[in-house]
Design a protein around this motif. Structure first.
Motif, PDB file in Angstrom:
ATOM      1  N   GLU A  61       0.839  -1.193   0.000  1.00 31.85           N
ATOM      2  CA  GLU A  61       0.000   0.000   0.000  1.00 31.85           C
ATOM      3  C   GLU A  61       0.878   1.248   0.000  1.00 31.85           C
ATOM      4  OE1 GLU A  61      -1.338   1.064   4.351  1.00 31.85           O
ATOM      5  OE2 GLU A  61      -1.690  -1.076   3.978  1.00 31.85           O
ATOM      6  N   PRO A  62       0.333   2.408  -0.422  1.00 29.34           N
ATOM      7  CA  PRO A  62       1.095   3.651  -0.428  1.00 29.34           C
ATOM      8  C   PRO A  62       1.658   3.944   0.953  1.00 29.34           C
ATOM      9  CG  PRO A  62      -0.972   3.936  -1.599  1.00 29.34           C
ATOM     10  CD  PRO A  62      -1.067   2.583  -0.938  1.00 29.34           C
ATOM     11  N   GLY A  63       2.952   4.499   0.916  1.00 29.13           N
ATOM     12  CA  GLY A  63       3.614   4.843   2.170  1.00 29.13           C
ATOM     13  C   GLY A  63       4.561   3.767   2.646  1.00 29.13           C
ATOM     14  N   ALA A  64       4.707   2.623   1.912  1.00 29.34           N
ATOM     15  CA  ALA A  64       5.650   1.580   2.322  1.00 29.34           C
ATOM     16  C   ALA A  64       7.077   2.116   2.211  1.00 29.34           C
ATOM     17  CB  ALA A  64       5.486   0.348   1.445  1.00 29.34           C
ATOM     18  N   VAL A  65       7.981   1.821   3.189  1.00 29.23           N
ATOM     19  CA  VAL A  65       9.351   2.321   3.232  1.00 29.23           C
ATOM     20  C   VAL A  65      10.296   1.275   2.652  1.00 29.23           C
ATOM     21  CG1 VAL A  65      11.204   3.166   4.706  1.00 29.23           C
ATOM     22  CG2 VAL A  65       8.822   3.686   5.284  1.00 29.23           C
ATOM     23  N   ARG A  66      10.942   1.588   1.550  1.00 27.17           N
ATOM     24  CA  ARG A  66      11.893   0.668   0.916  1.00 27.17           C
ATOM     25  C   ARG A  66      13.319   1.026   1.321  1.00 27.17           C
ATOM     26  NH1 ARG A  66      11.810   1.149  -4.960  1.00 27.17           N
ATOM     27  NH2 ARG A  66      11.273   3.334  -4.598  1.00 27.17           N
ATOM     28  N   ASP A  67      14.264   0.068   1.100  1.00 28.23           N
ATOM     29  CA  ASP A  67      15.680   0.311   1.365  1.00 28.23           C
ATOM     30  C   ASP A  67      16.227   1.351   0.388  1.00 28.23           C
ATOM     31  OD1 ASP A  67      15.806  -1.452   3.430  1.00 28.23           O
ATOM     32  OD2 ASP A  67      16.515  -3.129   2.199  1.00 28.23           O
ATOM     33  N   SER A  68      17.443   1.831   0.696  1.00 25.33           N
ATOM     34  CA  SER A  68      18.115   2.738  -0.228  1.00 25.33           C
ATOM     35  C   SER A  68      18.463   2.011  -1.515  1.00 25.33           C
ATOM     36  CB  SER A  68      19.394   3.295   0.409  1.00 25.33           C
ATOM     37  OG  SER A  68      20.292   2.230   0.678  1.00 25.33           O
ATOM     38  N   ASP A  69      18.484   2.750  -2.609  1.00 23.05           N
ATOM     39  CA  ASP A  69      18.795   2.149  -3.915  1.00 23.05           C
ATOM     40  C   ASP A  69      19.489   3.207  -4.771  1.00 23.05           C
ATOM     41  OD1 ASP A  69      19.008   0.485  -6.034  1.00 23.05           O
ATOM     42  OD2 ASP A  69      16.880   0.508  -6.575  1.00 23.05           O
ATOM     43  N   LEU A  94      24.954  10.905  -8.382  1.00 24.99           N
ATOM     44  CA  LEU A  94      24.246   9.720  -7.936  1.00 24.99           C
ATOM     45  C   LEU A  94      22.851  10.104  -7.451  1.00 24.99           C
ATOM     46  CD1 LEU A  94      27.467   9.425  -6.656  1.00 24.99           C
ATOM     47  CD2 LEU A  94      26.600   7.076  -6.592  1.00 24.99           C
ATOM     48  N   ARG A  95      21.892   9.200  -7.670  1.00 26.32           N
ATOM     49  CA  ARG A  95      20.510   9.419  -7.210  1.00 26.32           C
ATOM     50  C   ARG A  95      20.091   8.225  -6.354  1.00 26.32           C
ATOM     51  NH1 ARG A  95      18.282  10.577 -11.743  1.00 26.32           N
ATOM     52  NH2 ARG A  95      17.579   8.476 -12.324  1.00 26.32           N
ATOM     53  N   ASN A  96      19.497   8.514  -5.217  1.00 22.47           N
ATOM     54  CA  ASN A  96      18.981   7.476  -4.324  1.00 22.47           C
ATOM     55  C   ASN A  96      17.489   7.340  -4.571  1.00 22.47           C
ATOM     56  OD1 ASN A  96      18.300   5.734  -2.280  1.00 22.47           O
ATOM     57  ND2 ASN A  96      18.973   7.068  -0.601  1.00 22.47           N
ATOM     58  N   THR A  97      17.076   6.247  -5.210  1.00 25.37           N
ATOM     59  CA  THR A  97      15.646   6.027  -5.508  1.00 25.37           C
ATOM     60  C   THR A  97      14.949   5.233  -4.424  1.00 25.37           C
ATOM     61  OG1 THR A  97      16.173   4.035  -6.779  1.00 25.37           O
ATOM     62  CG2 THR A  97      16.114   6.137  -7.984  1.00 25.37           C
ATOM     63  N   GLY A  98      15.700   4.884  -3.346  1.00 29.09           N
ATOM     64  CA  GLY A  98      15.102   4.099  -2.268  1.00 29.09           C
ATOM     65  C   GLY A  98      14.456   4.977  -1.213  1.00 29.09           C
ATOM     66  N   GLY A  99      13.999   4.301  -0.138  1.00 27.16           N
ATOM     67  CA  GLY A  99      13.311   4.995   0.931  1.00 27.16           C
ATOM     68  C   GLY A  99      14.147   5.208   2.172  1.00 27.16           C
TER      69      GLY A  99
END
Length: 609
Positions: A61-69, A94-99
């Protein structure tokens, strides 16, 4: 069930797991028996906790926290500063697309290969050593990463510590500055790097080709062709020098076409044309026939073949490093084209230089070692001097070998330039002056032949013409004609005063010799007067303690004694001995000579009184 309920359930399971484990441990401590029900409960709750954790991680669901990527959004190569003093930089975005924040802690650089980009790998091929000095670009101590030397770079890995954090959905940009080994060539490195972040995560770059400092190029196939012809010409020059030196020693010269020497052991020892001169640090001095040959000299054709093979391998390596990489220095596409053009032309170059060349040496022209050359050297240097030099050179005296080699070189210059060329006249004069020390009569004859040519070419007031006239007068006096020497010097002194000035050292020297030979010819009174004037002028021009001033005082005192004034001579010599002891020391030969004359004239004065 909502994510919130899954979180609450997971928290409750974790708490129950702690209680179950505590009770099970307490049972063991109380009665030493394991409580199986509580142990099973603890294991069951632990499994439930793992399931709940995975369910929570997988909640979509929206708001889930993912690892850094992390991802590399851009990698750019830059140069900062003047091209020759600049620094090579890798500009990273560099861009961090994770949470979660990405914590960067290390970079690993993997170097595939490296090469020094320089024309000196392709041209400058010689059969002897030639030393030279080049400047270097010093690496600043502030560089973050020091790249290894080219020779040790291929397959190496360089680690760089990082301390950087990139927030979730954030970007960052930083430079990695590279330390390049000191060089004036362009060094090319093909590499890629890994950025390590968090615990065990990595992002990897594409391959890069770094060229630093920029500005070096390769050469053209035509330049390589000219260099190979230069190598063959250099082989001929060295062989000519060997012929001259061996002929000067009276040793048969090699048969370079049919049976050339295969190595150093096939030639006599102590050849300046082969072994060089220890006192000359720069290797080769072709003007003097001095070379320090290398392995390429002994078999020139095989050496050419190996050299062309080395050129092919070098260019192929350059091509392999640059090809297939988009992120590279702007100068490298041209370098790639140059390297490929050389590779394409190498078969034609190999065919052109595969046929052995008949070496034109001293055997093939009227020069080193020919009868005419030897006869000319005998006429100018004299048989006695030539044989003495040959004997000393054969005995291993490097000074004699150098002088002998130079003597044949001077004769070659005379024959090449012609008898009236100014440099040819200078070469004749040098050889005759060498002869003066051992054969004054022969030197006088040779000087009498040289001076008319000098008068015609240089003119009467040229310093070399005047110098030759001075030496001729000296030779006449030393061979038993003091009056002839004095007469010649009486004509020379006004000429030197006119051309050089009355206070010139050469003018003063001729006045000294004129007075000396007047005394030797039986005119001590006139000689004494001349020496008295000369002492005054030398004292004024050169100072009272100059060796030539002291020498003139000595001769003045002796002339006084020979003119009948023994007491005056003794008094003058007593003052001179004190000055020579002070200036030169008591054991100096000049001091000892004046002391001996002082004793002589003191005895004469005592006998007279």
């Amino acid at each position: 069930m909502s994510r919130r309920w899954w979180v609450r359930l997971g928290g409750g399971a974790t708490a129950a797991l702690a209680v179950a484990v505590g009770v099970a441990i307490n049972q063991v401590l109380d009665n030493g028996r394991l409580s199986w029900p509580w142990l099973v409960a603890a294991v069951s709750i632990a499994l439930l906790t793992v399931v709940l954790d995975r369910r929570l991680s997988a909640a979509g669901e929206p708001g889930a926290v993912r690892d850094s990527d992390l991802e590399l959004s851009a990698v750019t190569l830059t140069q900062a500063g003047h091209p020759r003093d600049s620094r090579a930089n890798i500009d990273l975005k560099l861009r961090n697309t994770g949470g979660q924040p990405a914590i960067l802690h290390r970079a690993t650089f993997h170097i595939h290969d490296a090469v020094s980009l320089s024309p000196h790998h392709l041209v400058g091929f010689l059969p002897y050593e030639e030393f030279w000095v080049r400047g270097v670009l010093h690496v600043s101590a502030t560089y973050d990463l020091a790249l290894p030397e080219v020779e040790q770079a291929a397959g190496s890995r360089q680690e760089l510590d990082l301390s950087q954090a990139i927030e979730p959905a954030g970007t960052d940009r930083f430079h990695i500055r590279l330390g390049i080994p000191p060089t004036q060539d362009t060094l090319i490195y093909r590499l890629h790097f890994d950025i390590h972040y968090d615990a065990h995560r990595t992002v990897t770059s594409q391959a890069l080709v770094i060229a630093h400092p920029p500005g070096s190029w390769l050469v053209t196939p035509d330049e390589i062709r000219r260099d190979l012809h230069r190598f063959r010409q250099a082989v001929r020059q060295v062989r000519d020098a060997i012929d001259r030196e061996m002929t000067a020693r009276g040793v048969p010269i090699p048969d370079w076409d049919s049976h050339p020497p295969a190595g150093r052991e096939d030639l006599p020892a102590n050849l300046l044309s082969v072994d060089g001169d220890a006192e000359y640090p720069l290797g080769a001095d072709p003007r003097r026939g001095i070379y320090e040959v290398n392995d390429a000299f002994w078999n020139p054709e095989d050496s050419l073949t190996r050299h062309l093979r080395d050129i092919r391998d070098y260019c192929a390596r350059v091509v392999a490093i640059i090809t297939g990489v988009d992120n590279r220095d702007d100068s490298l596409p041209l370098v790639l084209a140059q390297a490929q053009a050389i590779i394409d032309q190498l078969p034609a170059l190999a065919a052109e230089f595969s046929a052995p060349e008949k070496m034109i040496t001293g055997q093939d022209h009227a020069g080193s070692g020919s009868p005419d050359t030897t006869d000319e050297l005998l006429r100018l240097l004299g048989r006695q001097q030539l044989e003495e030099l040959r004997a000393r050179a054969s005995a291993g005296e490097l000074d004699a070998a150098h002088q002998l080699n130079s003597a044949f070189g001077l004769v070659d210059k005379i024959r090449r330039l012609g008898p009236d060329h100014p440099e040819a006249l200078n070469a004749r004069e040098t050889l005759i002056f060498w002869r003066v020390g051992g054969d004054k009569a022969g030197a006088a004859v040779a000087l009498a032949e040289l001076i008319p040519d000098q008068l015609r070419v240089h003119g009467p007031d040229h310093p070399r013409t005047l110098d030759a006239r001075h030496h001729l007068a000296m030779c006449r006096g030393e061979t038993g004609d003091p009056a002839g020497a004095a007469a010649a010097l009486a004509e020379l002194v006004p000429a030197r005063e006119r051309a050089l000035g009355p206070d010139h050292p050469d003018t003063l020297n001729s006045r000294h010799e004129l007075a000396r030979w007047r005394a030797m010819a039986g005119d001590p009174v006139g000689a004494g007067e001349a020496f008295a004037e000369l002492v005054a002028d030398r004292t004024r021009v050169q100072g009272p303690d100059h060796p030539t001033t002291l020498y003139a005082r000595h001769n003045l005192a002796v002339c006084r004694g020979k003119a009948g004034d023994a007491a005056g001579a003794a008094a003058a010599l007593a003052e001179l001995v004190a000055d020579r002891r002070r200036v030169l020391g008591p054991d100096h030969p000049d001091t000892v000579t004046s002391q001996r004359e002082l004793t002589r004239w003191q005895n004469q004065a005592g006998a007279t009184s």
